[in-house]
Design a protein around this motif. Structure first.
Motif, PDB file in Angstrom:
ATOM      1  N   PHE A 184       1.140  -2.718   7.573  1.00 26.58           N
ATOM      2  CA  PHE A 184       1.782  -1.502   7.078  1.00 26.58           C
ATOM      3  C   PHE A 184       3.213  -1.819   6.651  1.00 26.58           C
ATOM      4  O   PHE A 184       3.991  -2.396   7.410  1.00 26.58           O
ATOM      5  CB  PHE A 184       1.808  -0.422   8.147  1.00 26.58           C
ATOM      6  CG  PHE A 184       0.472   0.247   8.387  1.00 26.58           C
ATOM      7  CD1 PHE A 184      -0.600   0.048   7.542  1.00 26.58           C
ATOM      8  CD2 PHE A 184       0.297   1.096   9.471  1.00 26.58           C
ATOM      9  CE1 PHE A 184      -1.820   0.664   7.754  1.00 26.58           C
ATOM     10  CE2 PHE A 184      -0.918   1.728   9.702  1.00 26.58           C
ATOM     11  CZ  PHE A 184      -1.981   1.507   8.835  1.00 26.58           C
ATOM     12  N   LEU A 185       3.560  -1.410   5.428  1.00 28.20           N
ATOM     13  CA  LEU A 185       4.894  -1.651   4.893  1.00 28.20           C
ATOM     14  C   LEU A 185       5.400  -0.387   4.223  1.00 28.20           C
ATOM     15  O   LEU A 185       4.721   0.193   3.371  1.00 28.20           O
ATOM     16  CB  LEU A 185       4.868  -2.793   3.876  1.00 28.20           C
ATOM     17  CG  LEU A 185       6.212  -3.130   3.222  1.00 28.20           C
ATOM     18  CD1 LEU A 185       7.153  -3.766   4.244  1.00 28.20           C
ATOM     19  CD2 LEU A 185       6.010  -4.064   2.028  1.00 28.20           C
ATOM     20  N   LEU A 227      14.352  -1.489  -2.158  1.00 27.47           N
ATOM     21  CA  LEU A 227      13.303  -2.171  -1.392  1.00 27.47           C
ATOM     22  C   LEU A 227      12.481  -3.139  -2.234  1.00 27.47           C
ATOM     23  O   LEU A 227      11.644  -3.859  -1.689  1.00 27.47           O
ATOM     24  CB  LEU A 227      12.364  -1.137  -0.755  1.00 27.47           C
ATOM     25  CG  LEU A 227      12.964  -0.224   0.308  1.00 27.47           C
ATOM     26  CD1 LEU A 227      11.937   0.789   0.786  1.00 27.47           C
ATOM     27  CD2 LEU A 227      13.484  -1.038   1.496  1.00 27.47           C
ATOM     28  N   VAL A 228      12.711  -3.160  -3.551  1.00 29.71           N
ATOM     29  CA  VAL A 228      11.878  -3.990  -4.430  1.00 29.71           C
ATOM     30  C   VAL A 228      11.850  -5.461  -4.009  1.00 29.71           C
ATOM     31  O   VAL A 228      10.768  -6.049  -3.892  1.00 29.71           O
ATOM     32  CB  VAL A 228      12.329  -3.844  -5.900  1.00 29.71           C
ATOM     33  CG1 VAL A 228      11.681  -4.920  -6.769  1.00 29.71           C
ATOM     34  CG2 VAL A 228      11.940  -2.456  -6.422  1.00 29.71           C
ATOM     35  N   LYS A 233       8.508  -9.786  -1.795  1.00 31.25           N
ATOM     36  CA  LYS A 233       8.381 -10.917  -0.880  1.00 31.25           C
ATOM     37  C   LYS A 233       7.215 -10.719   0.075  1.00 31.25           C
ATOM     38  O   LYS A 233       6.401 -11.628   0.297  1.00 31.25           O
ATOM     39  CB  LYS A 233       9.676 -11.096  -0.089  1.00 31.25           C
ATOM     40  CG  LYS A 233       9.645 -12.263   0.882  1.00 31.25           C
ATOM     41  CD  LYS A 233      10.974 -12.406   1.609  1.00 31.25           C
ATOM     42  CE  LYS A 233      10.935 -13.560   2.613  1.00 31.25           C
ATOM     43  NZ  LYS A 233      12.230 -13.698   3.330  1.00 31.25           N
ATOM     44  N   ALA A 234       7.105  -9.504   0.632  1.00 33.95           N
ATOM     45  CA  ALA A 234       6.027  -9.221   1.579  1.00 33.95           C
ATOM     46  C   ALA A 234       4.666  -9.276   0.907  1.00 33.95           C
ATOM     47  O   ALA A 234       3.705  -9.827   1.456  1.00 33.95           O
ATOM     48  CB  ALA A 234       6.243  -7.857   2.216  1.00 33.95           C
ATOM     49  N   GLY A 238       1.143 -12.831   0.993  1.00 34.08           N
ATOM     50  CA  GLY A 238      -0.286 -12.805   1.315  1.00 34.08           C
ATOM     51  C   GLY A 238      -1.141 -13.578   0.334  1.00 34.08           C
ATOM     52  O   GLY A 238      -2.282 -13.922   0.621  1.00 34.08           O
ATOM     53  N   GLY A 239      -0.615 -13.846  -0.865  1.00 34.25           N
ATOM     54  CA  GLY A 239      -1.341 -14.632  -1.840  1.00 34.25           C
ATOM     55  C   GLY A 239      -2.392 -13.882  -2.627  1.00 34.25           C
ATOM     56  O   GLY A 239      -3.090 -14.459  -3.462  1.00 34.25           O
TER      57      GLY A 239
END
Length: 245
Positions: A184-185, A227-228, A233-234, A238-239
């Motif tokens: 969750f982000l 927050l961009v 990055k987040a 995960g790829g």
């Protein structure tokens, strides 16, 4: 899972708490299970219901009761809350007893086991493995993977899944506290996304950045400008997410 199925699965182990209240929310009586749920030494009978809660949460409790009691007619209304480290499904019903001060009955069932509830010893927050939602006579216990998007909606959150949308009486901040999964982000003041289900991040027509989902039924949502970088990055770590400029 319907209420009848839930009670059937519990067999004889299910306990239902009952609290009788006056029109101004004074506690007039409680059954034995409700007394066991209350903290030792609380002596709730005779107190105003709000005094049973920490000062920081009294306005939230007042809002819940106002929402439940403000509905037209005498139809009972239910919702899921956390109280004294437990997850409770509560139902508020109006009472009509001539010559009696009783005005409300609050019944509740403990869903702590079904939600995997535990108190984090470091933060002190009650954390859940599944989101408890009671809607139209049925229980839904949603795992984090089932949730694609969480959207703020007043005092509630709108939970987006591929099958349907649900409402949860919880703020976005509380959601992140209650469900501390790295999936969750928060990408915006009004949106939390599940990283596992995000397909892409990129500009919308008005120059805003948005994230879109692998499931077409889930709407794309904006990302706050500040927050961009963190969101990119987040997502890229995960790829499976494709950023584009």
């Amino acid at each position: 899972m319907s209420l009848e199925q839930y009670l059937g699965d519990q067999g004889n182990s299910i306990d239902i708490g009952l609290v009788l209240l006056s029109q101004d929310w004074q506690v007039l009586g409680m059954n034995e299970h409700a007394l066991r749920i209350a903290e030792p030494g609380m002596a709730p009978v005779g107190q105003n219901l709000f005094q049973m809660h920490p000062a920081r949460s009294r306005e939230k409790v007042r809002g819940i009761l106002d929402a439940l009691s403000g509905l037209q007619g005498a139809k009972p209304r239910s919702m899921v809350i956390d109280f004294l480290g437990k997850v409770l499904m509560i139902t508020l019903s109006r009472l009509f007893v001539p010559g009696s001060p009783m005005a409300w009955a609050v019944s509740f069932m403990d869903l702590s086991e079904q939600t995997g509830a535990r108190t984090n010893p470091t933060s002190g927050h009650l954390e859940l493995k599944k989101m408890p939602i009671y809607e139209n006579g049925a229980f839904h216990f949603l795992s984090a993977d089932q949730v694609h998007l969480i959207e703020a909606d007043g005092n509630y959150c709108r939970i987006h899944t591929p099958q349907k949308k649900f409402y949860l009486l919880m703020s976005l901040k509380a959601v992140l506290q209650r469900f501390p999964t790295p999936d969750f982000l928060r990408v915006h003041k009004s949106f939390v996304v599940n990283l596992r289900h995000v397909k892409a991040i990129g500009p919308a027509g008005d120059s805003r950045m948005v994230v879109s989902f692998s499931e077409p039924s889930i709407p794309a949502v904006p990302v706050s400008r500040r927050l961009v970088p963190a969101v990119k990055k987040a997502l890229c770590s995960g790829g499976t997410v494709h950023p584009f400029d």
